[in-house]
Motif scaffolding. Structure first.
Motif, PDB file in Angstrom:
ATOM      1  N   THR A 117       0.656  -1.231   0.116  1.00 36.18           N
ATOM      2  CA  THR A 117       0.115  -0.217   0.017  1.00 36.18           C
ATOM      3  C   THR A 117       1.072   1.247  -0.135  1.00 36.18           C
ATOM      4  OG1 THR A 117      -0.062   0.096   2.546  1.00 36.18           O
ATOM      5  CG2 THR A 117      -2.047  -1.330   1.122  1.00 36.18           C
ATOM      6  N   ASP A 118       2.308   1.148   0.373  1.00 36.94           N
ATOM      7  CA  ASP A 118       2.862   2.217   0.457  1.00 36.94           C
ATOM      8  C   ASP A 118       3.548   2.566  -0.922  1.00 36.94           C
ATOM      9  OD1 ASP A 118       4.599  -0.171   0.540  1.00 36.94           O
ATOM     10  OD2 ASP A 118       6.115   0.855   1.421  1.00 36.94           O
TER      11      ASP A 118
ATOM     12  N   TRP B 286       1.846   1.319  -4.020  1.00 35.69           N
ATOM     13  CA  TRP B 286       0.621   1.512  -4.999  1.00 35.69           C
ATOM     14  C   TRP B 286      -0.733   2.133  -4.464  1.00 35.69           C
ATOM     15  CZ3 TRP B 286      -2.650  -3.073  -6.787  1.00 35.69           C
ATOM     16  CH2 TRP B 286      -3.389  -2.772  -7.943  1.00 35.69           C
ATOM     17  N   ASP B 287      -1.223   2.952  -4.881  1.00 35.68           N
ATOM     18  CA  ASP B 287      -2.644   3.394  -4.483  1.00 35.68           C
ATOM     19  C   ASP B 287      -3.759   2.529  -4.748  1.00 35.68           C
ATOM     20  OD1 ASP B 287      -1.322   5.837  -3.916  1.00 35.68           O
ATOM     21  OD2 ASP B 287      -2.025   6.956  -5.804  1.00 35.68           O
TER      22      ASP B 287
END
Length: 143
Positions: A74-75, A77-78
């Motif tokens: 998650t850090d 890729w949105d």
């Protein structure tokens, strides 16, 4: 040692070597390939009312979904949280498919994951092959 046992060991070694030498993109597509294979096998077993076989394939598919979800960054890729939501939904659907012997839930999982399978394969195909040793070019070549 029997020929069958020797062949099984050779296949297992080949699979281990393929996994250990695969790029991250190829590992992802390998997981998706196996996931869809498990789901299609589970669907066939459910249709034929071979419940123990269906359960094995559904549980293995759940394990793959868990691994795919855990590997999301998650850090970086949105879209990771949205994809995690799909994985969570599919995981729950597979549990329901297994417990209730519900082939429609298995089919729903296939319908949700098949387009992702195709997309990940297309993305992996677009990634250039890594450099590999080649005696013809001073030890390296670009695939």
């Amino acid at each position: 040692m029997s020929t069958t046992l020797m062949q099984a060991r050779q296949r297992a070694q080949y699979t281990r070597d393929a996994v250990l030498s695969a790029s991250p993109a190829r590992l992802l597509t390998m997981l998706y390939d196996r996931l869809l294979l498990d789901l299609r096998r589970a669907e066939a077993a459910q249709v034929e009312q071979r419940w123990p076989a269906a359960a094995v394939d559904l549980v293995h598919a759940q394990d793959i979904i868990t691994e795919l979800s855990a590997s999301l960054r998650t850090d970086v890729w949105d879209g990771a949280e949205s994809l995690r939501g799909i994985y969570t939904y599919v995981h729950t659907a597979l549990i329901t498919a297994n417990v209730r012997r519900d082939v429609e839930r298995t089919r729903e999982a296939i319908a949700l994951l098949a387009p992702l399978h195709e997309s990940w394969h297309a993305a992996a195909d677009a990634v250039p092959a890594p450099a590999t040793p080649s005696p013809a070019l001073g030890g390296w070549s670009v695939g």
